[in-house]
Design an enzyme around this catalytic site. Structure first.
Site, PDB file in Angstrom:
ATOM      1  N   SER A 156      62.265 -21.796 -36.172  1.00 36.67           N
ATOM      2  CA  SER A 156      63.508 -21.028 -36.090  1.00 36.67           C
ATOM      3  C   SER A 156      64.705 -21.883 -36.475  1.00 36.67           C
ATOM      4  O   SER A 156      65.793 -21.357 -36.730  1.00 36.67           O
ATOM      5  CB  SER A 156      63.700 -20.488 -34.673  1.00 36.67           C
ATOM      6  OG  SER A 156      63.847 -21.549 -33.740  1.00 36.67           O
ATOM      7  N   ASP A 297      57.413 -24.609 -27.117  1.00 37.27           N
ATOM      8  CA  ASP A 297      57.621 -25.991 -26.693  1.00 37.27           C
ATOM      9  C   ASP A 297      57.030 -26.259 -25.316  1.00 37.27           C
ATOM     10  O   ASP A 297      56.829 -27.416 -24.935  1.00 37.27           O
ATOM     11  CB  ASP A 297      59.119 -26.336 -26.685  1.00 37.27           C
ATOM     12  CG  ASP A 297      59.610 -26.802 -28.048  1.00 37.27           C
ATOM     13  OD1 ASP A 297      58.774 -27.030 -28.943  1.00 37.27           O
ATOM     14  OD2 ASP A 297      60.835 -26.950 -28.217  1.00 37.27           O
ATOM     15  N   ASN A 320      52.797 -22.661 -34.851  1.00 38.35           N
ATOM     16  CA  ASN A 320      53.911 -23.553 -35.206  1.00 38.35           C
ATOM     17  C   ASN A 320      53.874 -24.868 -34.446  1.00 38.35           C
ATOM     18  O   ASN A 320      54.519 -25.842 -34.851  1.00 38.35           O
ATOM     19  CB  ASN A 320      55.252 -22.854 -34.974  1.00 38.35           C
ATOM     20  CG  ASN A 320      55.552 -22.621 -33.511  1.00 38.35           C
ATOM     21  OD1 ASN A 320      54.708 -22.108 -32.766  1.00 38.35           O
ATOM     22  ND2 ASN A 320      56.743 -22.979 -33.073  1.00 38.35           N
ATOM     23  N   ARG A 328      50.543 -30.575 -31.983  1.00 34.84           N
ATOM     24  CA  ARG A 328      50.469 -30.547 -30.519  1.00 34.84           C
ATOM     25  C   ARG A 328      49.243 -29.797 -30.007  1.00 34.84           C
ATOM     26  O   ARG A 328      48.701 -30.137 -28.950  1.00 34.84           O
ATOM     27  CB  ARG A 328      51.743 -29.912 -29.946  1.00 34.84           C
ATOM     28  CG  ARG A 328      52.931 -30.835 -29.999  1.00 34.84           C
ATOM     29  CD  ARG A 328      54.169 -30.209 -29.390  1.00 34.84           C
ATOM     30  NE  ARG A 328      55.280 -31.163 -29.462  1.00 34.84           N
ATOM     31  CZ  ARG A 328      56.555 -30.814 -29.381  1.00 34.84           C
ATOM     32  NH1 ARG A 328      56.898 -29.542 -29.232  1.00 34.84           N
ATOM     33  NH2 ARG A 328      57.491 -31.740 -29.443  1.00 34.84           N
TER      34      ARG A 328
END
Length: 413
Positions: A156, A297, A320, A328
């Site tokens: 984003s 996140d 993402n 991750r």
């Protein structure tokens, strides 16, 4: 009841620095985050000729609506994705030659959707090595404005950068978005632009940004909700423990506060007040399937406590997270396997299947601050967890280990 004072939001601090630099007048930022990422952003502004005054509790920025004060500059963006994406966009509205480079980690992260959109708007921008990656040079001559199409499915931040640029163009921008991840971060951007005097319109998938610039203001940075997730998770995995974070409540801008709703679904007791949020561990932690596209996140935080759930934890729509400071999704999976946990992954999902109690091991951090902070929570219930690079938390929370040790003392003993 432990009260944890969380440092200022990285996302808000980065946006506020851009807005302050672009505004007409002097802006005061109260309680900004002081970390490697935000200091790197501020130093980048200084390299571009902006005056940034820094005290422990506030930063002051002299805005320059006309763009950087210098006609040539070489800016090193360190590991900061917001620095590496926002500053090249900011200078496009000025006049001069500006070169940007970043750490090896940041060089690997993608920029192409943003730089392609800037080129479509007439910005003379050149990637020096790999297309779509740092280093890059911007030959700035102002931006006319107009219509542009953007794919923000990877980050984003691409959309945020263009939204922030819009008021600095001569005729404004109409940004049509074909895909968008982490949408709550865009809402943060729109709310902050409003605080600096700009109202963005919306027509379906098109954002309409008027020209006219920003006005300087005094802006208070709220605590970082992503960072708060580790402390909320610590309470959730510790029966009877309770953690309160002041400054994050019903009016919070950050979508990552929604992580507490995931903890509530798992069995934690959650209270969101006007200006604070409290999580209490009940001794129950249920498995669940959850879409975390908008709060990705905090995916590592959930993955790190999933071994203590009573059933499988499946996290979906987080493709993402593979293009963050590291992959991750795979980092979480490989470290959980190192602890003896059964894990499966797919292109955009991870499933953690609790079984025997995790065993202590050294966590491979991949230089990613969120990997360290997430598995620190695992360490509350599993002794013997260590990290190959514990210091990488300086990216967003240099004092994390000390703060978490204090919390451990309070809730575990």
């Amino acid at each position: 009841m432990p009260r944890v004072d969380i440092p200022g939001s990285k996302s808000l601090t980065a946006r506020a620095l851009f807005l302050a630099a672009a505004a007409d007048g002097v802006t005061t930022l109260r309680r900004p985050l002081r970390s490697d990422d935000t200091e790197g952003f501020a130093e980048g502004l200084v390299r571009l000729g902006y005056r940034v005054g820094r005290t422990p509790d506030a930063w002051q920025v002299d805005g320059r609506p006309q763009g950087p004060a210098v006609r040539e500059a070489d800016v090193y963006c360190r590991d900061g994705a917001t620095t590496a994406r926002f500053l090249p966009t900011l200078v496009a509205a000025g006049h001069g030659t500006y070169r940007f480079d970043a750490s090896p980690q940041m060089r690997r992260r993608p920029l192409l959707p943003l730089t392609r959109a800037l080129r479509d708007l007439g910005v003379d921008l050149r990637h020096e090595e790999a297309e779509g990656h740092h280093p890059l040079t911007v030959e700035a001559a102002g931006v006319e404005g107009g219509d542009v199409v953007l794919d923000a499915g990877q980050s984003s931040q691409y959309l945020t950068a263009l939204l922030l640029l819009g008021p600095l163009t001569r005729t404004g921008l109409r940004i049509t978005v074909t895909d968008l991840v982490s949408a709550p971060y865009v809402e943060i951007t729109l709310a902050m632009m409003r605080a600096f005097g700009v109202e963005v319109g919306r027509e379906g998938d098109t954002y309409v940004v008027p020209p006219g610039g920003y006005r300087a203001t005094t802006y208070a940075i709220e605590p970082d909700a992503s960072t708060a997730s580790y402390f909320f998770a610590a309470a959730a995995v510790t029966p009877g423990a309770e953690v309160t974070v002041p400054g994050l409540g019903e009016g919070a801008l950050q979508g990552d506060l929604g992580f507490v709703d995931v903890l509530r679904r798992m069995g934690a007791q959650v209270t969101v007040g006007a200006d604070r949020t409290t999580v209490r561990g009940t001794g129950e932690l249920r498995g669940l399937t959850v879409n975390m596209r908008d709060v990705s996140d905090t995916m590592p935080t959930l993955a790190a406590i999933a071994p203590y759930a009573s059933g499988p934890v499946r996290i979906e729509d987080v493709a993402n997270t593979r293009v963050k400071e590291c992959d991750r999704l795979e980092a979480c999976a490989s470290n959980l396997r190192r602890l003896g946990v059964d894990v499966a992954t797919g292109p955009d999902w991870i499933e953690i299947r609790p079984g025997a109690a995790p065993e202590g091991a050294e966590i491979t951090t991949y230089g990613d601050h969120r990997v360290v902070m997430s598995f620190a929570v695992t360490g509350l219930r599993t002794p013997g967890i260590s990290f190959d690079d514990p210091g990488c938390v300086r990216k967003t929370f240099p004092g994390f280990h000390e703060a978490f040790a204090e919390l451990r003392k309070d809730i575990v003993g």
